[in-house]
Design a protein around this motif. Structure first.
Motif, PDB file in Angstrom:
ATOM      1  N   PRO A 113      49.169 -29.838 -11.422  1.00 32.37           N
ATOM      2  CA  PRO A 113      48.924 -30.588 -10.840  1.00 32.37           C
ATOM      3  C   PRO A 113      48.020 -29.595  -9.125  1.00 32.37           C
ATOM      4  O   PRO A 113      48.476 -30.002  -7.866  1.00 32.37           O
ATOM      5  CB  PRO A 113      50.171 -31.537 -10.339  1.00 32.37           C
ATOM      6  N   ASN A 114      48.791 -28.616  -9.381  1.00 29.71           N
ATOM      7  CA  ASN A 114      48.977 -27.588  -8.172  1.00 29.71           C
ATOM      8  C   ASN A 114      47.647 -26.445  -8.000  1.00 29.71           C
ATOM      9  O   ASN A 114      47.474 -25.575  -7.646  1.00 29.71           O
ATOM     10  CB  ASN A 114      49.482 -27.119  -7.531  1.00 29.71           C
ATOM     11  N   ALA A 115      46.756 -27.125  -9.021  1.00 30.88           N
ATOM     12  CA  ALA A 115      46.003 -25.998  -9.651  1.00 30.88           C
ATOM     13  C   ALA A 115      44.815 -25.067  -8.190  1.00 30.88           C
ATOM     14  O   ALA A 115      44.522 -26.219  -7.001  1.00 30.88           O
ATOM     15  CB  ALA A 115      44.892 -26.039 -10.539  1.00 30.88           C
ATOM     16  N   LYS A 116      44.273 -24.131  -8.031  1.00 31.20           N
ATOM     17  CA  LYS A 116      43.216 -24.068  -6.629  1.00 31.20           C
ATOM     18  C   LYS A 116      42.637 -25.278  -7.419  1.00 31.20           C
ATOM     19  O   LYS A 116      41.806 -24.919  -8.032  1.00 31.20           O
ATOM     20  CB  LYS A 116      42.918 -22.596  -6.957  1.00 31.20           C
ATOM     21  N   ILE A 117      41.234 -24.571  -6.526  1.00 35.58           N
ATOM     22  CA  ILE A 117      39.935 -26.028  -6.428  1.00 35.58           C
ATOM     23  C   ILE A 117      38.849 -24.853  -6.490  1.00 35.58           C
ATOM     24  O   ILE A 117      39.223 -23.532  -6.070  1.00 35.58           O
ATOM     25  CB  ILE A 117      39.475 -26.735  -5.874  1.00 35.58           C
ATOM     26  N   GLY A 118      37.699 -25.652  -7.900  1.00 39.10           N
ATOM     27  CA  GLY A 118      36.836 -24.099  -7.412  1.00 39.10           C
ATOM     28  C   GLY A 118      36.231 -23.856  -8.637  1.00 39.10           C
ATOM     29  O   GLY A 118      36.898 -25.131 -10.034  1.00 39.10           O
TER      30      GLY A 118
END
Length: 692
Positions: A113-118
């Motif tokens: 749930p705190n993954a880097k976006i992209g």
């Protein structure tokens, strides 16, 4: 049968990312069903097809590898290795085998749930006694997830999720506090190629260009992403999207009032090699930022502050200076905008002390620098209300926008300076945003400030070290300006100045009324429409009314998109050495565009519309054109040329299009002519799925 060790992971033949099903579950199918786009903290399903392989969890040591950014690193969190397990761990990257056969392995994968976006690549790694083999499985995109309770942008209300993340159409409120105008806007965050453009914006930020590895490690934080977007929407420090301009001419670009949506702006920036698009003003900057942030998954809404202060020196006082004719001198860098538009984004603020979660104000319009660059926020709206000016980011600047005091000074021809008015209530009025689920205006002023004159307000002013203007006894000479509301463009404006003499003796005064062109963010020096002067006698305890009239012939050539006119009145009693000043901004109402839909409104079937417009001005309009736009309705823009419209003439045109998406869509229509520009109209159209 050969042992499993005889076969390597390079026997992977194909990977099915089940894009249509996964994207539907992740609420990204409006973006695409051809590639995998997921929201973090939520599982998705894939199927790996092998040439010859049988998965045995007791024997095989398989790991999945998810990577993002250049030089992926386990230490920095941009390279994640995770083994198949028996159950999903919702707090980190994890995966379980749902089923397997001799040639197929089905997996459920859960991102953190705190993954880097992209953008990510996904690979399968197999470790044997003598080798480690990695086989690429494909690419996918990770976005923020307001539906995940562990995500910093979690929003619990379903209506707000739909409005602030999924809604591609909106309303921006403009004009002035006494006449608020709804401006339709096509955010279009799910239109083709917009997601890729939004990711390209992040990749073109100065922080990414300077250190792309470090930048990608910080993309788990909505605070960091919001601050990046705030800076990149303007081009003042970087390869940003929009060039801001508030003065004529606009001939080498697009006048800001012409834009109907964000999509054309973002596509032009992308296709031009990241050259800034000309031109933007505050509502355009804010709307484009809203598109980008909603696309990336951060709940965002557009907010308008009426009578918005721009305090350049931080003293919480806006000084306005006028000459004896009532014309503004414009010698101060401070100003009061009729309206100013920014955005709010919803998120937790783990970087701040408790109590600052929720809506955060962001302002991409380049006004003042923050940490050396032109951006503003995210500033917790709760901190703005409480006067917590030590909270990051940029709380003091936005606090002043909604709370600064106003002082009015008049300079005589001999240079003598006289304070004629002090107002602690003018700034920060009717702060507005679009209501959830409708086009109505929601007043959110109480989110930003306590009611004027309340005990809480006084406490907050003291906390913020606000310089209060001391209360003065009631003036014995008073002045008030009135107009014949509502006022339609093309009609005469009737102005009434009411002079009140509170003394018991007659007063001999000079009344001066001025009408000047007004831009929404400042006055327009020397653009005087009309001046009026009269010597008047006001009897003891008398209220005397003096009237002045403005005709279209006098004001018509001065109008722009907002049809703003500033009226000032100054009464001078030379014998008593007393002066009183009054100011009123008016916004003339443009003619309406009437839009009707005829027949059915079905997906992939032609929709017929009828557009009507009446020229209510006392002059002919030439080079008339309608411009139509709508996310999910029209690809790009559609133009319908009308020609000339004589006074009182009504023109009706038909337009048709084939919708590409179901649901409630907004068709916007812009009318332009030689002398009347950027008249906006819209209609909501519910597109049905139809029979399969």
């Amino acid at each position: 049968m050969a042992s499993n060790a005889d076969y390597a992971v390079q026997d992977v033949r194909s990977t099915d990312f089940h894009c249509e099903k996964n994207n539907q579950e992740h609420r990204t199918s409006e973006i695409s069903t051809k590639r995998l786009i997921v929201r973090r903290g939520q599982p998705f399903h894939i199927t790996v097809q092998f040439n010859r392989y049988q998965y045995d969890p007791d024997v095989d040591r398989l790991k999945l590898v998810a990577q993002t950014g250049p030089n992926p690193s386990e230490t920095l969190g941009t390279k994640i290795l995770f083994s198949l397990s028996d159950t999903i761990n919702e707090r980190r990257w994890s995966a379980v085998a749902v089923s397997s056969s001799s040639t197929k392995l089905s997996l459920n994968i859960h991102s953190a749930p705190n993954a880097k976006i992209g953008r990510y690549t996904l690979a399968l790694q197999k470790i044997t006694v003598d080798q480690t083999v990695i086989q690429p499985l494909g690419e996918f995109v990770v976005l923020f997830n307001p539906w995940c309770s562990e995500d910093e942008v979690f929003l619990s209300d379903a209506g707000q999720q739909n409005e602030y993340v999924l809604n591609e159409q909106g309303i921006i409120f403009t004009g002035c506090s006494e006449y608020i105008q709804p401006l339709p806007w096509n955010f279009g965050q799910f239109e083709d190629d917009i997601l890729d453009i939004c990711l390209k914006i992040l990749d073109n930020s100065p922080k990414h260009l300077k250190n792309p590895t470090k930048d990608c490690t910080r993309r788990s934080s909505p605070v960091y992403i919001c601050r990046t977007v705030s800076a990149m929407v303007n081009c003042n420090d970087d390869n940003g999207i929009l060039f801001g301009k508030w003065d004529d001419p606009y001939t080498d670009g697009v006048y800001p009032g012409k834009w109907n949506g964000s999509v054309a702006i973002l596509r032009q920036w992308n296709s031009s090699g990241c050259q800034p698009v000309c031109y933007g003003q505050c509502w355009v900057f804010a709307a484009v930022a809203c598109t980008v942030l909603r696309c990336l998954g951060i709940p965002t809404r557009v907010v308008t502050n009426f009578e918005s202060a721009h305090d350049t020196n931080g003293n919480l006082i806006i000084e306005s200076e006028y000459d004896e004719e009532g014309m503004e001198l414009e010698r101060s860098d401070d100003s009061i905008w009729n309206f100013h538009v920014w955005v709010e984004s919803w998120m937790a603020r783990y970087d701040l002390r408790p109590g600052n979660d929720g809506w955060q104000a962001l302002d991409p319009t380049p006004q003042e620098k923050s940490e050396g660059i032109y951006c503003c926020g995210p500033a917790p709206v709760k901190a703005i209300k409480e006067g917590d000016t030590d909270i990051g980011y940029d709380v003091p600047f936005i606090f002043a926008e909604v709370n600064a005091d106003c002082e009015t000074w008049v300079y005589s021809k001999k240079g003598k300076k006289l304070k004629v008015d002090a107002d602690t209530r003018q700034v920060g009025q009717r702060i507005s945003t679009k209501s959830v689920g409708s086009d109505d205006r929601e007043d959110i002023t109480n989110n930003y400030k306590y009611p004027e004159g309340s005990a809480q307000e006084r406490r907050i002013f003291e906390l913020a070290n606000k310089r209060r203007v001391p209360l003065k006894p009631e003036k014995q000479l008073q002045l008030h300006l009135k107009t014949n509301d509502p006022i339609y463009n093309g009609t005469n404006v009737k102005v009434s100045a009411v002079i009140s003499n509170k003394k018991s003796v007659k007063r001999v005064c000079t009344l001066k009324i001025s009408a000047m062109k007004k831009k929404y963010n400042q006055s327009s020096r020397q653009k005087c429409i009309k001046k009026y002067q009269q010597e008047i006698n006001v009897g003891p305890s008398e209220d005397k009314t003096v009237e002045m009239e403005l005709s279209y012939a006098e004001y018509g050539e001065f109008l722009d998109k907002y049809n703003l006119i500033r009226l000032t009145a100054l009464v001078i009693d030379g014998e008593e050495n007393e002066s009183v000043f009054s100011l009123r901004d008016i916004s003339l109402i443009n003619p309406k565009i009437a839009i009707q839909v005829r027949g059915v409104t079905m997906l992939s079937q032609e929709v017929l519309t009828e557009i009507s417009f009446e020229n209510i001005l006392p002059t002919a309009l030439t080079s008339c054109v309608f411009t139509l736009e709508g996310a999910g309705l029209i690809d790009g823009q559609m133009e319908i040329r009308v020609g000339t419209l004589n006074p009182g003439e009504v023109i009706t045109k038909e337009a048709s299009f084939i919708p590409k998406k179901i649901g409630l869509k907004k068709l916007t229509v812009d009318f332009d002519s030689d002398s009347l520009k950027d008249v906006k109209g819209y209609i909501n159209i519910d597109i049905q799925a139809g029979e399969k």
